[in-house]
Design a protein around this motif. Structure first.
Motif, short mmCIF file in Angstrom:
data_model
loop_
_atom_site.label_atom_id
_atom_site.label_comp_id
_atom_site.label_asym_id
_atom_site.label_seq_id
_atom_site.Cartn_x
_atom_site.Cartn_y
_atom_site.Cartn_z
N GLY A 24 17.36 -5.46 -11.12
CA GLY A 24 16.42 -5.38 -9.84
C GLY A 24 15.31 -4.28 -9.97
O GLY A 24 14.21 -4.63 -9.16
N LEU A 25 15.90 -3.15 -10.55
CA LEU A 25 14.79 -2.28 -10.76
C LEU A 25 13.58 -2.53 -11.37
O LEU A 25 12.31 -2.39 -11.03
CB LEU A 25 15.48 -0.79 -11.50
N LEU A 41 0.99 -1.21 -0.04
CA LEU A 41 -0.08 0.12 0.00
C LEU A 41 0.82 1.39 -0.15
O LEU A 41 0.64 2.33 -0.73
CB LEU A 41 -1.04 0.05 1.21
N LYS A 42 1.95 1.36 0.79
CA LYS A 42 2.91 2.46 0.89
C LYS A 42 3.58 2.65 -0.55
O LYS A 42 3.58 3.77 -1.15
CB LYS A 42 3.95 2.31 2.00
N SER A 43 4.07 1.56 -1.16
CA SER A 43 4.85 1.49 -2.34
C SER A 43 3.80 2.14 -3.34
O SER A 43 4.18 2.88 -4.28
CB SER A 43 5.26 0.14 -2.65
N TYR A 44 2.46 1.66 -3.61
CA TYR A 44 1.44 2.37 -4.49
C TYR A 44 1.34 3.61 -4.11
O TYR A 44 1.15 4.33 -5.12
CB TYR A 44 0.44 1.19 -4.42
N GLU A 45 1.30 4.08 -2.98
CA GLU A 45 0.87 5.44 -2.71
C GLU A 45 1.74 6.21 -3.18
O GLU A 45 1.49 7.40 -3.63
CB GLU A 45 0.62 5.62 -1.18
N HIS A 46 3.32 5.84 -3.00
CA HIS A 46 4.36 6.61 -3.32
C HIS A 46 4.73 6.52 -4.77
O HIS A 46 6.02 6.66 -4.87
CB HIS A 46 5.44 6.58 -2.04
N ARG A 47 4.09 5.81 -5.74
CA ARG A 47 4.64 5.19 -6.75
C ARG A 47 5.14 6.44 -7.93
O ARG A 47 6.29 6.06 -8.45
CB ARG A 47 3.34 4.52 -7.60
N ASP A 48 4.54 7.34 -7.75
CA ASP A 48 5.15 8.49 -8.59
C ASP A 48 6.77 9.10 -8.25
O ASP A 48 7.45 9.15 -8.71
CB ASP A 48 4.20 9.59 -8.47
N ALA A 49 6.55 9.12 -6.78
CA ALA A 49 8.08 9.52 -6.33
C ALA A 49 8.91 8.48 -6.49
O ALA A 49 10.21 8.75 -6.63
CB ALA A 49 7.82 10.16 -4.73
N THR A 50 8.66 7.31 -6.30
CA THR A 50 9.79 6.32 -6.45
C THR A 50 9.80 5.44 -7.88
O THR A 50 10.62 4.59 -7.88
CB THR A 50 9.35 4.92 -5.38
N GLY A 51 9.14 6.04 -8.82
CA GLY A 51 9.18 5.41 -9.89
C GLY A 51 8.64 3.90 -10.29
O GLY A 51 9.25 3.09 -10.89
N TRP A 52 7.31 3.81 -9.56
CA TRP A 52 6.81 2.53 -9.44
C TRP A 52 7.78 1.46 -9.00
O TRP A 52 7.51 0.30 -9.64
CB TRP A 52 6.44 2.10 -10.81
N LYS A 53 8.31 1.59 -8.05
CA LYS A 53 9.16 0.49 -7.33
C LYS A 53 8.54 -0.03 -6.20
O LYS A 53 8.02 0.80 -5.12
CB LYS A 53 10.64 1.10 -6.59
N TYR A 54 8.78 -1.22 -5.88
CA TYR A 54 8.27 -2.06 -4.50
C TYR A 54 9.41 -2.14 -3.49
O TYR A 54 10.37 -2.45 -3.86
CB TYR A 54 7.63 -3.53 -4.90
N ILE A 55 8.91 -1.28 -2.52
CA ILE A 55 9.93 -1.10 -1.60
C ILE A 55 9.67 -2.09 -0.47
O ILE A 55 8.40 -1.64 0.40
CB ILE A 55 10.19 0.27 -1.09
N SER A 56 10.37 -2.86 0.09
CA SER A 56 10.15 -3.70 1.08
C SER A 56 10.99 -3.44 2.45
O SER A 56 11.86 -3.04 2.57
CB SER A 56 10.40 -5.33 0.79
N SER A 57 10.11 -3.55 3.65
CA SER A 57 10.85 -3.47 4.70
C SER A 57 11.23 -4.92 5.52
O SER A 57 12.01 -4.87 6.48
CB SER A 57 9.71 -2.82 5.74
N LEU A 58 11.28 -5.82 4.58
CA LEU A 58 11.73 -7.42 5.05
C LEU A 58 12.86 -7.82 4.40
O LEU A 58 13.58 -8.57 4.62
CB LEU A 58 10.41 -8.41 4.82
N GLU A 67 17.13 -3.67 -0.87
CA GLU A 67 16.49 -3.34 -2.25
C GLU A 67 17.37 -4.10 -3.25
O GLU A 67 18.34 -4.29 -3.21
CB GLU A 67 16.89 -1.84 -2.43
N ARG A 68 16.94 -4.29 -4.37
CA ARG A 68 17.48 -5.51 -5.39
C ARG A 68 18.42 -4.43 -6.03
O ARG A 68 18.17 -3.16 -6.51
CB ARG A 68 16.49 -5.76 -6.56
N PRO A 69 19.60 -4.83 -6.38
CA PRO A 69 20.72 -3.91 -7.28
C PRO A 69 20.51 -4.04 -8.56
O PRO A 69 20.04 -5.07 -9.27
CB PRO A 69 22.03 -4.44 -6.82
N GLU A 76 7.00 -6.61 -9.49
CA GLU A 76 6.42 -6.75 -8.24
C GLU A 76 5.54 -5.81 -7.85
O GLU A 76 4.31 -6.27 -7.15
CB GLU A 76 7.56 -6.74 -7.17
N LEU A 77 5.73 -4.46 -8.02
CA LEU A 77 4.63 -3.65 -7.52
C LEU A 77 3.29 -3.61 -8.16
O LEU A 77 2.21 -3.63 -7.77
CB LEU A 77 5.12 -2.47 -7.75
#
Length: 546
Positions: free
Chosen positions: A324-325, A298-315, A318-320, A331-332
């Motif tokens: 990875g991008l 939900l957070k990744s989708y909410e910030h999709r424009d700022a992050t360039g549609w990246k899925y950011i995991s807290s678990l 980040e994929r290099p 994934e998002l």
């Protein structure tokens, strides 16, 4: 026919092996894994045999192969369900120190079970003799019809509950905000269960340690206590993160050193407490991880424009790199859009299957009309072997899934539990016994929905016998009446009738089976669950939003 076998049998075997590997605990003996796998495979083989049996009956082919597989599957699972599995289950549950004593304990525990089964068989024999003059079925058909009657009646209610709850649950889970609310409640409840299980295991450890301290080295029971001590040392060394806390002695907790049976009881209680703790821990972690992944989505989708549609995991980190991008973006899209829409589409398809099954069940009673969608489709493509078997396979598989779903829900409230990587031997054996017990009745129910030509009779019906003919005291329309009761029950479940009745009479949550009280979880978030997730998120987090 063999083409269908060559495809479906390996798929069934693979599904059984993957399911067993996914749920079985780490200390399950191989003979238990083999017994459970064998029983599951031949129980699920009913789903394969019924479509092949229908095609063989419609095309007037040689049925000797189907007949052999029917006999092998039915009688092997019958023997396992009523004789072998209960003995192994009692053997695994016993805490005795030798194989002979564990077998004796198992036979003693199952004595009442066998006495009840023998009494029912005796009553059936008396009825058979008393109705000898007007009874036209064979003895084998009579016995099999009687054994399946309980499964038909109870299976109808299990099927009805699953037909209502599965599509509804899939649709509700497609709403991520609603799922977050449900998970906050589930996490809170799982945390309480985990605390209780931790306390029970700590108490069991304290009792074992205190018993060991007060027992002298010359005590005749000392060899048994040494086995328990070794078991305790292995338990603590395998999981250094577990710290016994708050363990206390009860009034009768120092009475385990009186004889061998009391030492066996101590060993059994320690083993049960350990299994329950790790089961609750696994359940708790699965809910926490799902909740955190959903929050990340939900957070990744909410910030999709700022992050360039990246899925950011807290678990995880980040994929290099460029790949990875790309994977983060895929994934998002999958988690936030495609997965949600797929769940909604699946709920609609399952809902349509439910409606078709209910319509077929509700219209069994009238003679001369055929409102069964599956019957119409099968008769329309009766010259195409593959289509006949596929059209038979899909609804039968769904009916089995609905029945077993309800069976597992009831089991979690009473006798057993199915937890990923932490299901005990006793639970696996009890589950496989129930799966085998309900496979023939579900198949029998499905065949009632199919109106085959008058000259087409399946091997299953020949061997099982028609209940109307084989067991006259059930009435001549038993097969046509009990599905109507199931249809009414399913409509009542879907309309939350029973929840309204329970709410009216008071807090009867012990009788609720519906999705872990999810109906009560939709009103809002559980504050304690949110606090637990925030605390665990700090422990898991390796990446954060800027």
């Amino acid at each position: 026919m063999w083409v269908f076998y060559l495809i479906s049998l390996p798929l069934t075997m693979g599904m059984v092996m993957l399911t067993l590997r996914y749920f079985a605990g780490p200390d399950i003996p191989r003979y238990v894994l083999f017994t459970v796998g064998y029983t599951w495979f031949f129980s699920l083989s009913f789903i394969i045999l019924v479509p092949a049996d229908i095609w063989a009956a419609m095309s007037d082919q040689d049925m000797r192969g189907v007949s052999f597989f029917w006999s092998w599957s039915y009688w092997s699972t019958f023997l396992l369900t009523w004789a072998v599995v209960p003995i192994i289950q009692g053997f695994e549950d016993a805490g005795d120190f030798t194989v002979t004593e564990r077998l004796k304990t198992s036979l003693h525990v199952n004595l009442l079970f066998y006495a009840i089964v023998g009494s029912v068989a005796l009553i059936g024999l008396i009825l058979l003799i008393s109705m000898r003059n007007n009874w036209g079925g064979g003895i084998m058909g009579f016995a099999m019809a009687c054994s399946n009657t309980f499964g038909l009646v109870t299976g109808a209610f299990l099927l009805g509950f699953g037909l209502s709850e599965i599509p509804k649950g899939v649709w509700i889970n497609a709403d991520y905000i609603t799922r977050q609310k449900v998970l906050s409640h589930k996490v809170a409840r799982a945390a309480l269960k985990l605390d209780d299980a931790h306390q029970n295991l700590s108490n069991a450890i304290v009792v074992a340690q205190a018993t060991s301290k007060q027992m002298s080295k010359r005590d005749p029971l000392r060899p048994y206590m040494d086995i328990i001590d070794k078991m305790l040392m292995n338990m603590l060394s395998e999981d250094p993160s577990f710290k016994p806390q708050g363990g206390r002695l009860g009034e009768n907790d120092m009475d385990y050193d009186t004889d061998e049976k009391s030492m066996a009881t101590l060993r059994r209680q320690l083993r049960i407490a350990k299994a329950e703790y790790y089961r609750c821990k696994s359940e708790y972690m699965s809910f926490v991880i799902e909740a955190l992944e959903l929050e990340d989505t939900l957070k990744s989708y909410e910030h999709r424009d700022a992050t360039g549609w990246k899925y950011i995991s807290s678990l995880r980190p980040e994929r290099p790199g460029k790949m990875g991008l790309y994977l983060d973006r895929v994934e998002l899209v999958w988690r936030s859009i495609m997965k949600k829409q797929l769940k909604k589409l699946s709920a609609i398809i399952l809902g349509c299957l439910t409606a078709a099954i209910l319509l077929a069940e509700a219209t069994i009673l009238p003679r001369g009309v055929d409102f069964s969608l599956f019957s119409i489709l099968i008769n329309a493509v009766q010259t195409n072997e593959v289509l006949v078997q596929v059209i038979s396979f899909i609804p039968l598989m769904y009916m089995c899934v609905c029945t077993y779903y309800s069976l597992f829900k009831i089991g979690r409230l009473t006798f057993y539990s199915l937890t990923p990587s932490q299901t005990s031997s006793v639970s696996l054996l009890m589950i496989c016994s129930q799966v085998a017990r309900y496979a023939p009745p579900v198949s029998y129910n499905f065949l009632n929905l199919i109106h085959l030509p008058a000259d087409a009779t399946t091997v299953f019906e020949r061997r099982m016998g028609k209940i109307d003919d084989a067991v006259p005291f059930f009435g001549q329309n038993f097969n046509r009446i009990y599905p109507l009761i199931m249809v009414v029950y399913t409509i009542m479940v879907a309309s939350n009738f029973f929840d309204r009745v329970m709410s009216y009479f008071g807090n009867w949550k012990i009788f609720k089976l519906g999705n872990e009280d999810e109906a009560d979880d939709l009103d809002g978030f559980d504050p304690s669950g949110l606090m637990i997730l925030q605390k665990d998120c700090c422990g898991f987090k390796t990446n954060s939003f800027n």
